[in-house]
Scaffold this motif. Structure first.
Motif, short mmCIF file in Angstrom:
data_model
loop_
_atom_site.label_atom_id
_atom_site.label_comp_id
_atom_site.label_asym_id
_atom_site.label_seq_id
_atom_site.Cartn_x
_atom_site.Cartn_y
_atom_site.Cartn_z
N THR A 201 -18.05 -106.71 -46.60
CA THR A 201 -16.64 -107.14 -46.12
C THR A 201 -15.74 -106.32 -46.87
O THR A 201 -14.73 -105.85 -45.97
CB THR A 201 -16.35 -108.65 -47.05
OG1 THR A 201 -17.32 -109.56 -46.41
CG2 THR A 201 -15.08 -109.01 -46.19
N GLN A 206 -17.37 -100.57 -43.80
CA GLN A 206 -16.56 -101.65 -42.81
C GLN A 206 -15.22 -101.27 -42.62
O GLN A 206 -14.39 -101.63 -41.70
CB GLN A 206 -16.90 -103.10 -43.42
CG GLN A 206 -15.99 -104.14 -42.52
CD GLN A 206 -16.75 -104.59 -41.23
OE1 GLN A 206 -17.75 -104.40 -41.04
NE2 GLN A 206 -16.07 -105.44 -40.72
N THR A 262 -18.88 -109.60 -40.29
CA THR A 262 -18.33 -108.11 -40.29
C THR A 262 -18.65 -107.53 -38.74
O THR A 262 -17.88 -107.01 -38.12
CB THR A 262 -18.94 -107.40 -41.27
OG1 THR A 262 -20.39 -107.50 -41.07
CG2 THR A 262 -18.56 -107.86 -42.55
N LEU A 388 -11.18 -110.13 -44.51
CA LEU A 388 -12.10 -109.31 -43.51
C LEU A 388 -11.26 -108.54 -42.73
O LEU A 388 -11.35 -107.26 -42.55
CB LEU A 388 -13.15 -110.14 -42.71
CG LEU A 388 -13.68 -109.62 -41.70
CD1 LEU A 388 -14.73 -108.70 -42.11
CD2 LEU A 388 -14.65 -110.55 -40.90
#
Length: 555
Positions: A201, A206, A262, A388
């Motif tokens: 996350t 990401q 994700t 996120l």
């Protein structure tokens, strides 16, 4: 790794980036500029307070590096460490204004506010935000997130304000640490023991895919130096804090009740086609909104009864030539983590949109519309989806909009009839150049709830409360906050929940007095450390750092 950048400490990192023989440290260990807040708590201070400032060159170009030491107090920012960064960057701003180009670089290895200095940390970080916004008019401000601690708390907001952000795959970025989310919202919201979830996350892979980091490099000194040089040469700027329309469009499409991981967010992010968002002023209605001190005072100061808006948690309206803006509670909000007045994703981006629209409308006017923030924000939103997507981006957008408005000549006053806590206060309140508050012990001003602060600092709540008796910056009440020198006026005799006609008239008079004081005044945040309380006691260390930096800066 032989040439690892991550494994170096702050001073070594700064030295490694600079061309050989060009580095010069400012306010170094021998100056012994330690934090005065730590020893009263039985904490051993550091002679550089965990921040290293170095001037030098990278590939022949002048730079100033602020490197945060993650091994000292988790890289937390307090009064002295924050003042070192701000004063160095202010000197860089002055040089750039004078035509002497120098590029600022900040190495982020930080948990955000140093909780042992709490409100000093919040003030300092807001001042860092202000100077970063000012500098970006002249040069890119480059950020590095190598690893170890990463970049969290209020300094994650700083990362979102920077022109270009470079990291390694060993770094994480987020506003709320997993432990804090677990404490505030429960283990089902974010399990702090699930390391894979945390890295998937908050890790830079990401973050790169979703616009939070601009570049990932190998953990290598040369790789970092090359990336910095390229960013400087190309004047790279992602304008990350000016993408409110993009994120508001994304949030329009988001179902907060549906699972989001994700992979799903990457797909959603890639598919967004931004639409323009403009929030109309609040209107009167027949239906009362969720009660809060912020709503009460917004309605009283604007004269709008049962104020409603297309975004239920953001109210704004013009009254007597002033623009009033409030973030309020909505017990039925579709985002469950902002039902009590917290600043969430929608709130930060919407406030930014409102302020940016006002600045654009006043661009060619000699006299700018004053902005009055009505501050009652119990915190930022604590949630997995918020992290996120990047709630720090939302708070950065709001803080940047207020800072740009103030720097463009809009008088910005924050009136505090309710709570002013953590990232919510950084986004909506601390970019004002005048802070006004009611003298009401029901008001909380702090960096974190007591339960979370105790968990992070590994103290009991009783130990935390004992420490506040010796360090006013750690206290939660408005009386101790006044001792820091941050307030323009503490309004006595008015209770936050008693907005009668006389109380409203009193507050309006103080707001007018604050606006009058801003005529021909600086558009920066200097009032906080130049007023009599600040000079005498509240910001003595800040002013000492500023003086030392001014003396040591010239080559």
């Amino acid at each position: 790794m032989r040439n690892s950048f991550v494994e170096l400490h702050a001073r070594q990192r700064a030295e490694a980036l600079l061309d050989a023989g060009t580095g010069r440290e400012l306010i170094g260990p021998l100056d012994n500029m330690i934090s005065p807040q730590l020893e009263p708590q039985g904490i051993v201070p550091e002679s550089d307070d965990g921040v290293v400032i170095m001037k030098g060159q990278i590939n022949g170009k002048n730079v100033v590096i602020a490197a945060i030491e993650g091994a000292f107090q988790g890289g937390g920012i307090g009064e002295v460490s924050g003042a070192k960064i701000v004063s160095a960057f202010e000197q860089a701003l002055a040089d750039n204004k004078a035509g002497k180009t120098i590029y600022p670089i900040i190495i982020l290895d930080t948990g955000g506010v140093r909780l042992q200095e709490a409100n000093y940390g919040l003030l300092s970080i807001s001042e860092i935000h202000n100077i970063v916004i000012a500098l970006k008019k002249y040069v890119p401000v480059i950020g590095l997130v190598p690893g170890r601690v990463g970049s969290f708390g209020g300094m994650s907001i700083t990362s979102a304000l920077l022109s270009y952000l470079i990291g390694t795959d060993r770094a994480r970025i987020g506003l709320n640490g997993p432990e804090v989310i677990e404490q505030e919202a429960g283990v089902r919201e974010f399990d702090s023991s699930d390391k894979n979830l945390i890295w998937n996350t908050l890790g830079t892979k990401q973050r790169l895919a979703t616009g939070i980091v601009d570049e990932i490099v190998d953990d290598d000194v040369v790789a970092f130096k090359q990336a910095i040089a390229a960013a400087i040469t190309a004047h790279k700027d992602s304008h990350r804090d000016q993408k409110s329309d993009f994120y508001l469009t994304l949030l329009d499409q988001l179902d907060p009740t549906a699972p989001l991981d994700t992979v799903g967010y990457r797909k959603m992010f890639a598919a967004v086609q931004p639409e323009t968002h403009h929030l109309a002023p609040a209107q009167a209605s027949q239906t009362p909104g969720t009660p809060s001190r912020g709503r009460l005072w917004f309605e009283k100061l604007t004269g709008i009864q049962n104020a409603q808006s297309d975004v239920s948690t953001v109210l704004h309206a013009k009254k007597d030539g002033r623009e009033y803006i409030a973030i309020v509670a909505d017990e039925h909000n579709r985002f469950p983590r902002v039902r009590h007045g917290e600043v969430g994703l929608v709130e930060g981006f919407t406030v930014a949109s409102v302020v940016n629209d006002l600045v654009a409308a006043d661009k060619d006017k000699a006299v700018k519309t004053p902005i009055i923030m009505v501050v009652d924000v119990p915190s930022q939103a604590y949630g997995y989806k918020e992290e996120l997507i990047g709630i720090h981006l939302s708070l950065a957008a709001s803080a940047a909009a207020y800072a740009r408005a103030r720097q463009a000549g809009h008088p910005v006053v924050a009136f505090i009839p309710g709570d002013a806590v953590s990232g919510g206060f950084l986004a909506h309140g601390l970019q004002s150049n005048r802070l006004i508050a009611l003298d009401d012990l029901g008001i909380t001003i702090q960096a974190m709830s007591k339960a979370s602060a105790a968990r992070i600092t590994q103290r009991t709540i009783a130990e935390l409360e004992e420490a506040t008796k010796h360090v006013p910056a750690m206290a939660y009440d408005i009386e101790n906050y006044r001792k820091l020198g941050a307030l323009y006026k503490l309004i006595e005799g008015v209770h936050s929940k008693d907005a009668n006609d006389q109380a409203v008239a009193t507050v309006q008079g103080v707001i007018q007095h604050a606006l009058d004081s801003l005529e021909d005044a600086p558009t920066d945040l200097s009032f906080r450390y130049t007023n009599p309380i600040a000079v005498k006691s509240g910001r003595v260390a800040t002013n000492k750092v500023r003086q030392m930096m001014a003396e040591q800066w010239p080559d």
